[in-house]
Design a protein around this motif. Structure first.
Motif, PDB file in Angstrom:
ATOM      1  N   SER A   1       0.953  -1.175   0.140  1.00 59.35           N
ATOM      2  CA  SER A   1       0.077  -0.018  -0.081  1.00 59.35           C
ATOM      3  C   SER A   1       0.700   1.244  -0.214  1.00 59.35           C
ATOM      4  O   SER A   1       2.134   1.003   0.254  1.00 59.35           O
ATOM      5  CB  SER A   1      -0.841   0.200   1.267  1.00 59.35           C
ATOM      6  N   GLY A   2       0.171   2.227  -0.088  1.00 59.50           N
ATOM      7  CA  GLY A   2       1.098   3.549  -0.266  1.00 59.50           C
ATOM      8  C   GLY A   2       1.673   3.612   1.153  1.00 59.50           C
ATOM      9  O   GLY A   2       2.642   4.237   1.305  1.00 59.50           O
ATOM     10  N   MET A   3       0.802   3.483   2.486  1.00 58.87           N
ATOM     11  CA  MET A   3       1.247   3.746   3.643  1.00 58.87           C
ATOM     12  C   MET A   3       2.415   2.793   3.884  1.00 58.87           C
ATOM     13  O   MET A   3       3.481   3.243   4.495  1.00 58.87           O
ATOM     14  CB  MET A   3       0.401   3.643   4.573  1.00 58.87           C
TER      15      MET A   3
ATOM     16  N   ILE B   1       5.492   4.384   2.413  1.00 64.63           N
ATOM     17  CA  ILE B   1       5.812   5.615   2.873  1.00 64.63           C
ATOM     18  C   ILE B   1       6.714   5.245   4.326  1.00 64.63           C
ATOM     19  O   ILE B   1       7.911   5.724   4.726  1.00 64.63           O
ATOM     20  CB  ILE B   1       4.948   6.452   3.709  1.00 64.63           C
TER      21      ILE B   1
ATOM     22  N   TYR C   1      -0.334  13.715   4.257  1.00 67.89           N
ATOM     23  CA  TYR C   1      -1.572  12.658   4.492  1.00 67.89           C
ATOM     24  C   TYR C   1      -1.701  12.244   5.700  1.00 67.89           C
ATOM     25  O   TYR C   1      -0.591  12.190   6.596  1.00 67.89           O
ATOM     26  CB  TYR C   1      -1.139  11.461   3.497  1.00 67.89           C
TER      27      TYR C   1
ATOM     28  N   GLU D   1       5.056  16.757   0.096  1.00 74.30           N
ATOM     29  CA  GLU D   1       3.938  16.378  -0.382  1.00 74.30           C
ATOM     30  C   GLU D   1       3.291  17.509  -1.136  1.00 74.30           C
ATOM     31  O   GLU D   1       3.109  18.696  -0.538  1.00 74.30           O
ATOM     32  CB  GLU D   1       2.800  15.852   0.427  1.00 74.30           C
TER      33      GLU D   1
ATOM     34  N   ASN E   1      -2.997  16.879   0.721  1.00 73.86           N
ATOM     35  CA  ASN E   1      -4.285  16.295   0.734  1.00 73.86           C
ATOM     36  C   ASN E   1      -4.703  16.828   2.158  1.00 73.86           C
ATOM     37  O   ASN E   1      -4.038  16.397   3.101  1.00 73.86           O
ATOM     38  CB  ASN E   1      -4.062  14.951   0.682  1.00 73.86           C
TER      39      ASN E   1
ATOM     40  N   ASP F   1       6.097  12.625  -1.857  1.00 75.80           N
ATOM     41  CA  ASP F   1       4.772  11.900  -2.363  1.00 75.80           C
ATOM     42  C   ASP F   1       4.283  12.597  -3.448  1.00 75.80           C
ATOM     43  O   ASP F   1       3.562  13.666  -3.165  1.00 75.80           O
ATOM     44  CB  ASP F   1       3.970  11.948  -0.899  1.00 75.80           C
TER      45      ASP F   1
ATOM     46  N   PHE G   1      -0.734  12.808  -5.435  1.00 74.51           N
ATOM     47  CA  PHE G   1      -1.961  13.753  -5.993  1.00 74.51           C
ATOM     48  C   PHE G   1      -1.700  14.377  -7.426  1.00 74.51           C
ATOM     49  O   PHE G   1      -2.528  14.219  -8.366  1.00 74.51           O
ATOM     50  CB  PHE G   1      -2.072  14.881  -4.994  1.00 74.51           C
TER      51      PHE G   1
ATOM     52  N   SER H   1       0.835   6.305  -3.518  1.00 83.96           N
ATOM     53  CA  SER H   1      -0.071   5.247  -3.217  1.00 83.96           C
ATOM     54  C   SER H   1      -0.541   5.053  -4.550  1.00 83.96           C
ATOM     55  O   SER H   1      -1.305   5.794  -5.339  1.00 83.96           O
ATOM     56  CB  SER H   1      -1.030   5.910  -2.399  1.00 83.96           C
TER      57      SER H   1
ATOM     58  N   LEU I   1      -5.086  -1.956  -3.702  1.00 84.86           N
ATOM     59  CA  LEU I   1      -4.182  -1.335  -2.992  1.00 84.86           C
ATOM     60  C   LEU I   1      -2.717  -1.337  -3.492  1.00 84.86           C
ATOM     61  O   LEU I   1      -2.588  -2.591  -3.740  1.00 84.86           O
ATOM     62  CB  LEU I   1      -4.326  -1.480  -1.504  1.00 84.86           C
TER      63      LEU I   1
ATOM     64  N   LEU J   1      -9.867   8.447  -3.925  1.00 86.65           N
ATOM     65  CA  LEU J   1      -9.622   9.494  -4.717  1.00 86.65           C
ATOM     66  C   LEU J   1      -8.783   9.013  -5.854  1.00 86.65           C
ATOM     67  O   LEU J   1      -8.191   7.921  -6.001  1.00 86.65           O
ATOM     68  CB  LEU J   1      -8.907  10.742  -4.170  1.00 86.65           C
TER      69      LEU J   1
HETATM   70  C1  LIG Z   1      -4.040   7.492   0.233  1.00 88.81           C
HETATM   71  C2  LIG Z   1      -2.566   8.134   0.223  1.00 88.81           C
HETATM   72  C3  LIG Z   1      -1.593   7.597   0.696  1.00 88.81           C
HETATM   73  C4  LIG Z   1      -1.758   6.344   1.556  1.00 88.81           C
HETATM   74  O1  LIG Z   1      -1.939   5.222   0.473  1.00 88.81           O
HETATM   75  P1  LIG Z   1      -2.449   3.683   1.013  1.00 88.81           P
HETATM   76  O2  LIG Z   1      -2.431   3.044  -0.626  1.00 88.81           O
HETATM   77  O3  LIG Z   1      -4.057   4.236   1.129  1.00 88.81           O
HETATM   78  O4  LIG Z   1      -1.917   3.178   1.879  1.00 88.81           O
HETATM   79  C5  LIG Z   1      -0.552   8.225   0.926  1.00 88.81           C
HETATM   80  N1  LIG Z   1      -0.184   9.619   0.626  1.00 88.81           N
HETATM   81  C6  LIG Z   1      -1.376  10.399  -0.269  1.00 88.81           C
HETATM   82  C7  LIG Z   1      -1.328  11.349  -0.547  1.00 88.81           C
HETATM   83  C8  LIG Z   1      -2.714   9.607  -0.443  1.00 88.81           C
HETATM   84  O5  LIG Z   1      -3.561  10.224  -0.922  1.00 88.81           O
END
Ligand SMILES: *Cc1c(COP(=O)(O)O)cnc(C)c1O
Length: 401
Positions: A96-98, A101, A122, A165, A169, A194, A197, A216, A228, A347
């Protein structure tokens, strides 16, 4: 570059454009039974006929895979596509994005280190800064977003990592990435951006001086809200360290998710161009609506970061935020009336999504933390999908009226 690999026998005369990379990068075969699409390799492990060939792969003397927590062919294709889009030397992926990170921060930081970042990263990222990193003796200095002088001053005090970022967001603040990357590099800090967006279609932070770009992939890259995923792109040596953290801690991308993301990315350029246009048109209309107190969108000339965005972005993105007159009660009335918007935390999908920060970007934060980040309770984050812009505009009007 993999976009060229897809056309291996006929090298292109010029580096391929982003839409071409989105389609071709990572797709080079040969695939199983000459499949034209990257197969979903749902195999935990990879078997060899003898120890010599097994060892050759395990020791990196021959290409191949050993175990899917380390590498997997479908996942590798996804990494190659994202790498090509960010024009990076290397890329790795996460569940996942998290996870991406957290992987970057825990790979690069040690007790005693300092991170400089902004108030409105985020929500999950902010939690890492305020809840988890301090437990390991890592200090996060969080600066009011888009206060470039304050950010530069904080960076100049010394730090191991600058975490940025842009646009943010959900407030859509814009940071001058080249300026802040230069400030970070002067201190010998890693500069991490990040880029979820903006997407690589609108903005390429590595070209602006960042060491690493994070996505993400759940959002615009995949684009269909059905998988994800996360990705990290940058210099090969740095990405190798982050990959190593991932292969040991195990937050790996599933091959089925990688396949869905790969398929989604093929239309990334088309989707983002449409979403850029729609979001700009809607932002202009909403800015003139009496029930809307304020529109936050970097494409509007009135946005404080507009000039920076024009310099560093090719398009202003598919997400806009607006503040309704009438506070939280107005948000509660407005959102359920939208016909063409899912009220959801996601989003960047083909369908429009809308929601307040309390249930979306900042679901992990308390009301006090949201207030401290300067996020009004009457804010609505709206991620334009690929529907007909006229239908979205009519929908917003009827819900407001
Ligand atoms: C959603 C989001 C994340 C986290 O990503 P996941 O895939 O939900 O873990 C991190 N940074 C930004 C800017 C996001 O919009």
């Amino acid at each position: 570059m993999a976009a060229e690999e897809g056309l291996r026998d006929r090298p292109p005369a010029a580096p391929p454009g982003l839409a071409t990379r989105a389609v071709w990068a990572g797709e080079a075969g040969p695939h199983w039974q000459n499949a034209a699409q990257v197969p979903i390799v749902e195999s935990a492990t990879f078997a060899y006929p003898d120890l010599e060939s097994w060892l050759a792969v395990a020791q990196g003397r021959r290409p191949g895979h050993i175990y899917s927590r380390n590498t997997n062919p479908t996942v590798a294709a996804f990494e190659e596509k994202v790498r090509a889009l960010e024009a990076a030397a290397a890329a790795t992926s996460f569940a996942s994005g998290m996870a991406a990170i957290a992987g970057v921060l825990f790979t690069l930081l040690s007790p005693g280190d300092r991170v400089v970042s902004i108030h409105d990263t985020y929500g999950g990222t902010n939690k890492l800064f305020v809840e988890f990193l301090p437990r390991f003796g890592i200090e996060a200095a969080l600066v009011p977003t888009a206060d470039h002088a304050a950010l530069e001053a904080e960076i100049a005090r010394g730090c191991r990592l600058v975490y940025l970022e842009s646009p943010t967001n959900p407030a859509l603040a814009v940071l001058d990435l080249a300026r802040l990357a230069a400030a970070g590099r002067r201190q010998g800090a890693w500069v991490v951006v990040d880029n979820t967006f903006a997407t690589p279609i609108n903005q390429q932070p590595l070209a602006l001086g960042a060491h690493l770009v994070i996505h993400s992939a759940t959002k615009f890259l995949g684009g269909h809200a059905d998988a994800l995923g996360g990705a990290v792109c940058g210099e090969a040596e740095l990405v190798a360290r982050i990959f190593h953290w991932r292969e040991i801690t195990g937050a790996c991308l599933d091959p089925l998710a990688a396949f869905l993301l790969l398929r989604g990315i093929k239309t990334l350029a088309l989707r983002v161009e449409r979403q850029n246009q729609t979001a700009l048109a809607l932002a202009r209309e909403l800015a003139a609506h009496p029930r809307v107190a304020r529109v936050l969108y970097p494409g509007l000339a009135s946005h404080p970061g507009h000039e920076i965005a024009r310099r560093q972005m090719r398009g202003f993105g598919g997400v806009l935020s607006f503040v309704l007159r009438g506070g939280w009660a107005a948000v509660e009335r407005f959102l359920p009336r939208l016909r063409y918007a899912r009220l959801a935390a996601n989003l960047g999908a083909v369908e429009t999504t809308a929601g307040p920060p309390a249930t979306t970007s900042h679901v992990e934060s308390t009301p006090a933390e949201r207030a401290a980040s300067g996020i009004p309770e009457a804010l609505v984050r709206y991620s334009a999908g690929i529907e007909d812009p006229a239908d979205l505009l009519a929908d917003l009007r009827q819900a407001l009226d």
